[in-house]
Scaffold this motif. Sequence first.
Motif, PDB file in Angstrom:
ATOM      1  N   SER A   1       0.802  -1.239   0.000  1.00 29.40           N
ATOM      2  CA  SER A   1       0.000   0.000   0.000  1.00 29.40           C
ATOM      3  C   SER A   1       0.827   1.279   0.000  1.00 29.40           C
ATOM      4  O   SER A   1       0.257   2.362   0.171  1.00 29.40           O
ATOM      5  N   VAL A   2       2.146   1.173  -0.167  1.00 37.68           N
ATOM      6  CA  VAL A   2       2.955   2.405  -0.222  1.00 37.68           C
ATOM      7  C   VAL A   2       2.442   3.260  -1.383  1.00 37.68           C
ATOM      8  O   VAL A   2       2.395   2.787  -2.518  1.00 37.68           O
ATOM      9  N   PRO A   3       2.043   4.501  -1.118  1.00 40.83           N
ATOM     10  CA  PRO A   3       1.467   5.281  -2.220  1.00 40.83           C
ATOM     11  C   PRO A   3       2.523   5.771  -3.211  1.00 40.83           C
ATOM     12  O   PRO A   3       3.699   5.894  -2.873  1.00 40.83           O
ATOM     13  N   TYR A   4       2.052   6.062  -4.414  1.00 37.25           N
ATOM     14  CA  TYR A   4       2.962   6.533  -5.473  1.00 37.25           C
ATOM     15  C   TYR A   4       3.752   7.764  -5.020  1.00 37.25           C
ATOM     16  O   TYR A   4       4.925   7.919  -5.358  1.00 37.25           O
ATOM     17  N   SER A   5       3.089   8.658  -4.258  1.00 34.25           N
ATOM     18  CA  SER A   5       3.775   9.896  -3.851  1.00 34.25           C
ATOM     19  C   SER A   5       4.993   9.577  -2.984  1.00 34.25           C
ATOM     20  O   SER A   5       6.022  10.259  -3.084  1.00 34.25           O
ATOM     21  N   ALA A   6       4.924   8.529  -2.150  1.00 35.04           N
ATOM     22  CA  ALA A   6       6.076   8.161  -1.316  1.00 35.04           C
ATOM     23  C   ALA A   6       7.199   7.583  -2.183  1.00 35.04           C
ATOM     24  O   ALA A   6       8.379   7.823  -1.915  1.00 35.04           O
ATOM     25  N   ILE A   7       6.826   6.829  -3.204  1.00 34.31           N
ATOM     26  CA  ILE A   7       7.852   6.275  -4.109  1.00 34.31           C
ATOM     27  C   ILE A   7       8.591   7.427  -4.794  1.00 34.31           C
ATOM     28  O   ILE A   7       9.821   7.437  -4.903  1.00 34.31           O
ATOM     29  N   MET A   8       7.822   8.418  -5.250  1.00 34.01           N
ATOM     30  CA  MET A   8       8.436   9.563  -5.930  1.00 34.01           C
ATOM     31  C   MET A   8       9.349  10.342  -4.994  1.00 34.01           C
ATOM     32  O   MET A   8      10.411  10.803  -5.373  1.00 34.01           O
TER      33      MET A   8
END
Length: 296
Positions: free
Chosen positions: A69-76
């Motif tokens: 569930s790690v959101p895309y914004s955290a990956i970025m």
Amino acid sequence: MDFLRPASWEEALAVKAEHPTAVPIAGGTDVMVEINFDHRRPEYLMDLNRIGELSEWQVGQDSVRLGASVPYSAIMEHLRAELPGLALASHTVASPQIRNRGGVGGNLGTASPAGDAHPALLAAGAEVEAASVRGTRMIPIDAFYTGVKRNALAPDELIRAVHIKKADGPQQYSKVGTRNAMVIAVCAFGLALHPETRTVRTGIGSAAPTPVRAKEAEDFLNAALEEGGFWESGKIITPSVAKQFAQLAAGACNPIDDVRGTAAYRRHAVGIMARRTLGWTWEQYRGAGRTLEGAA
Ligand SMILES: Cc1cc2nc3c(=O)[nH]c(=O)nc-3n(C[C@H](O)[C@H](O)[C@H](O)COP(=O)(O)OP(=O)(O)OC[C@H]3O[C@@H](n4cnc5c(N)ncnc54)[C@H](O)[C@@H]3O)c2cc1C
């Protein structure tokens, strides 16, 4: 509809074993659309948001373990260096609001051929950590997509994390859409250079029933780079090699005509993206302290 809210991972697995038809909901950016449009009316909805570990990640020696569930914004924001291809793909997903909610686990759960994480996961080399009360298994990303919006999960399984190799070279992601944001891919292409193994991996989105790798194109390019001593010299890739790579990548597509684009356009665009992403990554590789002796 019953709303189930397990408080721990073990509880979630037990709930899924008891109710295999329960639909997990993480960010809800796919599930809620389906429910709102009455495309789906599950008997049980299982909220995963109380399980904190699903939103965490660990950076290991060789790979990143990315909670489902790690959101895309955290990956970025946090994983750009380790997972540059996935970070670039994340940038192209929808809008900031969706990127704060949606994540890779949900993209894999939906398994749409147009999902933006897939080409990056295929190019980087990923494994899906799937678990049930029966145990845990690692599913290689190449074996995960089994059909249009179908995946290899068993009815009692959940995705706990995705293990993605840390970048050992440049990675790129390219997407064709009708505008720059809030757009489903007409088609997309991910490419990763792996200098450690002297290989190139690819991923194609929205141009076949499932996300796919352009394997023939990879094999051709890997042989051409090896035979020509390109990895050592860092010399410019000859236009004929790039052209052949692009043609083989286009040939790996099995697209359809739909409202977003024709099959012919998708094939053509994938070839263009393959050539461009190869050019961009190779330039980055050449610029990263390569010996340029013999550069053409
Ligand atoms: C306006 C809008 C724009 C969008 N634009 C894009 C875009 O540009 N690119 C793109 O790729 N997608 C896009 N999407 C789709 C969506 O945001 C993504 O697919 C996102 O990754 C889904 O993640 P989620 O956490 O919200 O998944 P959810 O909606 O919670 O779940 C999606 C599916 O995965 C399953 N699932 C979730 N977590 C798990 C788990 N741990 N184990 C097993 N199954 C699980 C669910 O049961 C469901 O079937 C868009 C959606 C909207 C509403």
